[in-house]
Scaffold this motif. Structure first.
Motif, PDB file in Angstrom:
ATOM      1  N   PHE A  72      46.026  39.116  49.907  1.00  0.00           N
ATOM      2  CA  PHE A  72      45.224  38.540  48.823  1.00  0.00           C
ATOM      3  C   PHE A  72      44.452  37.322  49.305  1.00  0.00           C
ATOM      4  O   PHE A  72      43.305  37.116  48.908  1.00  0.00           O
ATOM      5  N   GLN A 107      53.878  29.451  40.361  1.00  0.00           N
ATOM      6  CA  GLN A 107      52.714  30.118  40.942  1.00  0.00           C
ATOM      7  C   GLN A 107      52.967  30.430  42.405  1.00  0.00           C
ATOM      8  O   GLN A 107      53.627  29.673  43.119  1.00  0.00           O
ATOM      9  N   VAL A 135      47.960  32.060  41.224  1.00  0.00           N
ATOM     10  CA  VAL A 135      48.366  33.458  41.365  1.00  0.00           C
ATOM     11  C   VAL A 135      49.827  33.632  40.957  1.00  0.00           C
ATOM     12  O   VAL A 135      50.692  32.846  41.357  1.00  0.00           O
ATOM     13  N   ARG A 137      52.746  36.976  40.572  1.00  0.00           N
ATOM     14  CA  ARG A 137      52.960  38.392  40.912  1.00  0.00           C
ATOM     15  C   ARG A 137      53.957  39.020  39.937  1.00  0.00           C
ATOM     16  O   ARG A 137      55.046  38.492  39.722  1.00  0.00           O
ATOM     17  N   LEU A 148      48.713  41.274  40.393  1.00  0.00           N
ATOM     18  CA  LEU A 148      48.582  39.823  40.498  1.00  0.00           C
ATOM     19  C   LEU A 148      47.838  39.305  39.272  1.00  0.00           C
ATOM     20  O   LEU A 148      46.731  39.756  38.971  1.00  0.00           O
ATOM     21  N   LEU A 150      46.000  36.189  37.553  1.00  0.00           N
ATOM     22  CA  LEU A 150      45.320  34.980  37.997  1.00  0.00           C
ATOM     23  C   LEU A 150      44.929  34.127  36.796  1.00  0.00           C
ATOM     24  O   LEU A 150      44.403  34.632  35.798  1.00  0.00           O
TER      25      LEU A 150
END
Length: 227
Positions: A72, A107, A135, A137, A148, A150
């Motif tokens: 990523f 995060q 980010v 997960r 993911l 955001l």
């Protein structure tokens, strides 16, 4: 019968110990299992329930390499983001509950707009403001999509204390998506990205949103494919 009961108990114990494998879906709605589409801006350090909208989702159907930490980051560099200036971060991490059974977690990383220089460009963002993202997960045993989530927003400059710009959540999301859609590349890896706007995940307005900045209620789902 006793042996059979012990055998079955052993099998059940082994089954429970096996991690749930990633499921082939775009994502699971965090609110369906006690999660939220707003992160916790306090990082769990106060009673405030204000948060930043999780306004972009990288689909779990993206190329698997894109959904890793390193993968990523490489994609982020292809669309104009990089790690923080000299690795220096001010302020605590924010947390999010993605309804996957992990509860509120920190995060994974915070990235900033690099203004065309992935090495030191984020130092400029720290001074003049710009886009940035956090980010999270979704990989818990109850909803393991690998997607993911955001939290993207446009920041003011350092003299304004890096507060979110007016309409900064919508603006940040739209800028990221505009840079991502289509063909991009970085460090020898090429990407093809599509986007779809979703409604119904985030409510429109400012209720519960950090800094009392209203959003339009749109979450953008992007699917990133390595080509």
């Amino acid at each position: 019968m006793l042996f059979r009961g012990i055998f079955l108990a052993h099998i059940l114990a082994l089954t429970a110990a096996v991690p749930h494998s990633k499921q082939a879906v775009d994502f699971f709605n965090p609110t369906a299992n006690g999660g939220s589409m707003l992160d916790d801006a306090s990082g769990g350090s106060s009673s405030s329930d204000l948060g930043e909208p999780l306004n972009v989702i990288v689909s779990g159907l993206s190329s698997p390499a894109v959904l890793t930490d390193g993968g990523f980051l490489n994609f982020a560099k292809a669309i104009g983001f990089s790690t923080e200036c000299f690795g220096i971060h001010l302020g605590g991490p924010q947390t999010a509950n993605l309804g996957d059974g992990n509860g509120y977690v920190n995060q994974t990383v915070e990235l900033r707009q690099d203004f065309g220089d992935p090495n030191v460009g984020t130092c400029l963002e720290s001074l003049i403001g710009g886009n940035h993202l956090r980010v999270y997960r979704q990989n818990g045993s109850q909803a393991n999509s690998g997607a993911l989530f955001l939290a993207v927003s446009q920041e003011e400059n350092v003299t304004e204390g890096h507060t979110i710009a007016p309409d900064g959540y919508n603006v940040g999301r739209d800028l990221l998506v505009a840079n991502a859609v289509g063909s991009t590349s970085f460090n020898g890896v090429s990407y093809s990205t599509t986007a779809q706007n979703l409604t119904g995940l985030l409510p429109a307005g400012s209720n519960g949103v950090n800094h009392d900045i209203a959003t339009d209620g749109i979450t953008t789902l992007i699917t990133v494919t390595i080509v």
